[in-house]
Design an enzyme around this catalytic site. Sequence first.
Site, PDB file in Angstrom:
ATOM      1  CG  HIS A  44      30.523 -37.785   7.864  1.00 49.73           C
ATOM      2  ND1 HIS A  44      30.811 -39.062   8.261  1.00 49.73           N
ATOM      3  CD2 HIS A  44      29.305 -37.499   8.384  1.00 49.73           C
ATOM      4  CE1 HIS A  44      29.804 -39.543   8.985  1.00 49.73           C
ATOM      5  NE2 HIS A  44      28.869 -38.599   9.078  1.00 49.73           N
ATOM      6  CE  LYS A  49      22.888 -13.093  -0.945  1.00 46.49           C
ATOM      7  NZ  LYS A  49      22.099 -14.128  -1.450  1.00 46.49           N
ATOM      8  CE  LYS A  92      19.297  -8.791  -8.764  1.00 40.31           C
ATOM      9  NZ  LYS A  92      19.464  -9.505  -7.485  1.00 40.31           N
ATOM     10  CD1 TRP A 104      -1.561  -6.324  -1.638  1.00 36.74           C
ATOM     11  CD2 TRP A 104      -1.423  -5.684  -3.763  1.00 36.74           C
ATOM     12  NE1 TRP A 104      -1.291  -7.432  -2.384  1.00 36.74           N
ATOM     13  CE2 TRP A 104      -1.193  -7.078  -3.679  1.00 36.74           C
ATOM     14  CE3 TRP A 104      -1.390  -5.067  -5.008  1.00 36.74           C
ATOM     15  CZ2 TRP A 104      -0.928  -7.843  -4.814  1.00 36.74           C
ATOM     16  CZ3 TRP A 104      -1.123  -5.842  -6.125  1.00 36.74           C
ATOM     17  CH2 TRP A 104      -0.894  -7.211  -6.025  1.00 36.74           C
ATOM     18  CD  GLU A 143      21.160 -17.151   0.128  1.00 34.54           C
ATOM     19  OE1 GLU A 143      21.643 -17.926  -0.719  1.00 34.54           O
ATOM     20  OE2 GLU A 143      20.864 -15.980  -0.120  1.00 34.54           O
ATOM     21  CB  CYS A 179      -0.872   0.010   1.248  1.00 32.44           C
ATOM     22  SG  CYS A 179      -1.762  -1.512   1.526  1.00 32.44           S
ATOM     23  CG  ASN A 234       2.238  -0.439   3.656  1.00 29.65           C
ATOM     24  OD1 ASN A 234       1.870  -1.570   3.359  1.00 29.65           O
ATOM     25  ND2 ASN A 234       3.340   0.110   3.166  1.00 29.65           N
ATOM     26  N   GLY A 235       0.431  -2.752   5.786  1.00 30.41           N
ATOM     27  CA  GLY A 235       0.918  -3.884   6.580  1.00 30.41           C
ATOM     28  C   GLY A 235      -0.222  -4.738   7.100  1.00 30.41           C
ATOM     29  CD  GLU A 268      25.933 -13.322  -3.941  1.00 31.46           C
ATOM     30  OE1 GLU A 268      24.871 -13.518  -3.345  1.00 31.46           O
ATOM     31  OE2 GLU A 268      26.015 -13.325  -5.181  1.00 31.46           O
ATOM     32  NE  ARG A 272       4.309   1.646  -1.501  1.00 22.00           N
ATOM     33  CZ  ARG A 272       5.320   1.438  -0.673  1.00 22.00           C
ATOM     34  NH1 ARG A 272       6.529   1.813  -1.005  1.00 22.00           N
ATOM     35  NH2 ARG A 272       5.131   0.847   0.477  1.00 22.00           N
TER      36      ARG A 272
HETATM   37  C1  AGP Z   1      22.310 -14.555  -5.386  1.00 19.63           C
HETATM   38  O1  AGP Z   1      22.725 -13.726  -4.376  1.00 19.63           O
HETATM   39  C2  AGP Z   1      23.197 -14.588  -6.555  1.00 19.63           C
HETATM   40  N1  AGP Z   1      23.495 -13.309  -7.058  1.00 19.63           N
HETATM   41  C3  AGP Z   1      22.932 -15.649  -7.597  1.00 19.63           C
HETATM   42  O2  AGP Z   1      23.262 -16.871  -7.005  1.00 19.63           O
HETATM   43  C4  AGP Z   1      21.529 -15.769  -8.202  1.00 19.63           C
HETATM   44  O3  AGP Z   1      20.638 -16.264  -7.249  1.00 19.63           O
HETATM   45  C5  AGP Z   1      21.590 -16.702  -9.439  1.00 19.63           C
HETATM   46  O4  AGP Z   1      22.442 -16.158 -10.399  1.00 19.63           O
HETATM   47  C6  AGP Z   1      20.230 -16.966 -10.044  1.00 19.63           C
HETATM   48  O5  AGP Z   1      19.649 -15.821 -10.554  1.00 19.63           O
HETATM   49  P1  AGP Z   1      18.106 -15.763 -10.878  1.00 19.63           P
HETATM   50  O6  AGP Z   1      17.380 -15.915  -9.592  1.00 19.63           O
HETATM   51  O7  AGP Z   1      17.908 -14.422 -11.522  1.00 19.63           O
HETATM   52  O8  AGP Z   1      17.815 -16.899 -11.811  1.00 19.63           O
END
Ligand code: AGP
Length: 608
Positions: free
Chosen positions: A503, A484, A603, A74, A480, A2, A98-99, A487, A27
């Site tokens: 192991h 994170k 990205k 929304w 994950e 919203c 909103n929420g 990267e 939004r």
């Molecule tokens: C996530 O932090 C990464 N940048 C990367 O692993 C990403 O998730 C992956 O390249 C897949 O991208 P997508 O979700 O656009 O398919």
Amino acid sequence: MCGIIGIIGVEPVAGRLVEALKRLEYRGYDSAGVATLERGSISRRRAEGKLNNLAARLESDPLGGTIGIGHTRWATHGGPTENNAHPHATAKVAVVHNGIIENFRELLADLATDGYLPKSQTDTEVVALLVTRELDNGLGPEDAVAATLKQIRGAFGLAFLFAGEEEMLIAARKGSPLAIGFGKTEMFLGSDAFALAPFTNSIAYLEEGDWAVVTPKGAVIRDFEGNPVERPRTTSSASALLVEKGNHRHFMAKEIFEQPETITHTLTHYVDMAEEAVALKDRLPFDFAELPRLTISACGTGYLAGLVSKYWFERYARLPVDVDVASEFRYREPPLDRGGVALFISQSGETADTLAALRYCAAHGQSLASIVNVPESTIARESDVVFPTLCGPEVAVASTKATTAQLTILAALSIAAGEARGHLDRAKAHELVRALVELPSAVSRALSSEGDMERIAKRLSKAKDVLYLGRGALYPIALEGALKLKEISYIHAEGYAAGELKHGPIALVDEAMPVIVVAPSDELVEKTLSNMQEVSARGGKIILITDEQGAETVGHGVADIIIMPKVHPFVAPILSLIPVQLLAYHTAVMMGTDVDQPRNLAKSVTVE
Ligand code: AGP
């Protein structure tokens, strides 16, 4: 999500409220409304559908007044009708929100005993009624709002307008962003600086738990306890950019902090919040009840979201799931039974390997489903059914808000599958949906422990290697966390299933190795304790991510503890993403890396 706007002006505001709401259209919304004070009394105009309908309503039935609030809604609780549109009002107060107010049912029941009855199906109206009861009991607007904020639970951004108060708006923030705009002779409120851009570029952002009394003289901001606080005034460049960082240094931080809102927004597309039941908007081209198996392919973080969902689908729906990294799946030539269902998870919807996996499945007679954030992407276009993540553009290369939105959808789908396959009865399904509905406010509380993450990140930034451990559905969160950190900080990190430690990876453990254990209290936490003891015995320094109960059970002798809110174990993997995201973010900031565009990464990976 919203949109909220408020103006304390010197000339009529209704038209300007609608103009500002237009800047919040991005939004998403399905009804809109404004309220102003006409000779001290609250007057409203509301309309279903797009802002043009509201503008037409105002043209035929104009609204005077130099102070007002506006809202694009929304729909969450109750359909997108005029009667459910905001502002919700009594004779004394009007409110936009909103929420989600999680405990609105209990509060409405209590209000009813005093004769305060709602006219809409929304959760929001309870706020107007609570404030009205406090005003009727003799409190002034400030105290009435303060008393109301103590009673409501959930994630929210709120703006209040009071009858007879021509120079005062009150705003409150817990989970949904709100900005105060400072004009020369006027004052403003908005969901973001972009909405305020035509009026002012001098902005102060409310922080979690803040509430503010806004008058033409300025704004008095208080924290949740009621202590006065200062929030810095910044000069926004929002007039030029739709997507901007707000008061954050990086897009990644902005996107991490948007998650209470983006989870809510996504959730409302898959769950009937009032009924607390899964309600998928699109008809599925397959029947969960008939499925022998679900095949999931994705890359990177999307793959890890898929791994979490394997635990959910198998446990709650007894549906066998294969999860593959798409680059492996596409060349493995896996046999697929005709009529099966393949699910692809991708933020961009353009990832080459995931797209190739999808085309392989298409060629082998599978029904194609995808979870994507970019609705016009290739993966979305080539799918039979698309489950959109509704979190807006994700700019930082490291995925955060898209991941929690993907998991929100996967959680809803696993409940739908469980019900369709007869493994979840109504009560259990309701319990799981309730856990999802309560998630945004838990995320917002988790975000408020950012200071702990900053402190621990100082230590992490000195490490050469970091190990992450988790069990069950928390194991992919350990993966994950490591992804994170790698990267964006370029520190070597590995994620392991806690039980696998002995192991092999235990050979790495020494005094210099931080070991981050993701272990909220659940049925497996005591098993993880044994693994933690294996680490401690070798001098390893454990950083434990858990909740109060987990800290009591397994928190002895660790180097550091990050305490998260206690949530249902079903949604604990989603909540646990918050600390691992913040740890990676603050470590990267300390290392001075390019957080939003880390080296060598893109990205959208449209090559093999
Ligand atoms: C996530 O932090 C990464 N940048 C990367 O692993 C990403 O998730 C992956 O390249 C897949 O991208 P997508 O979700 O656009 O398919």
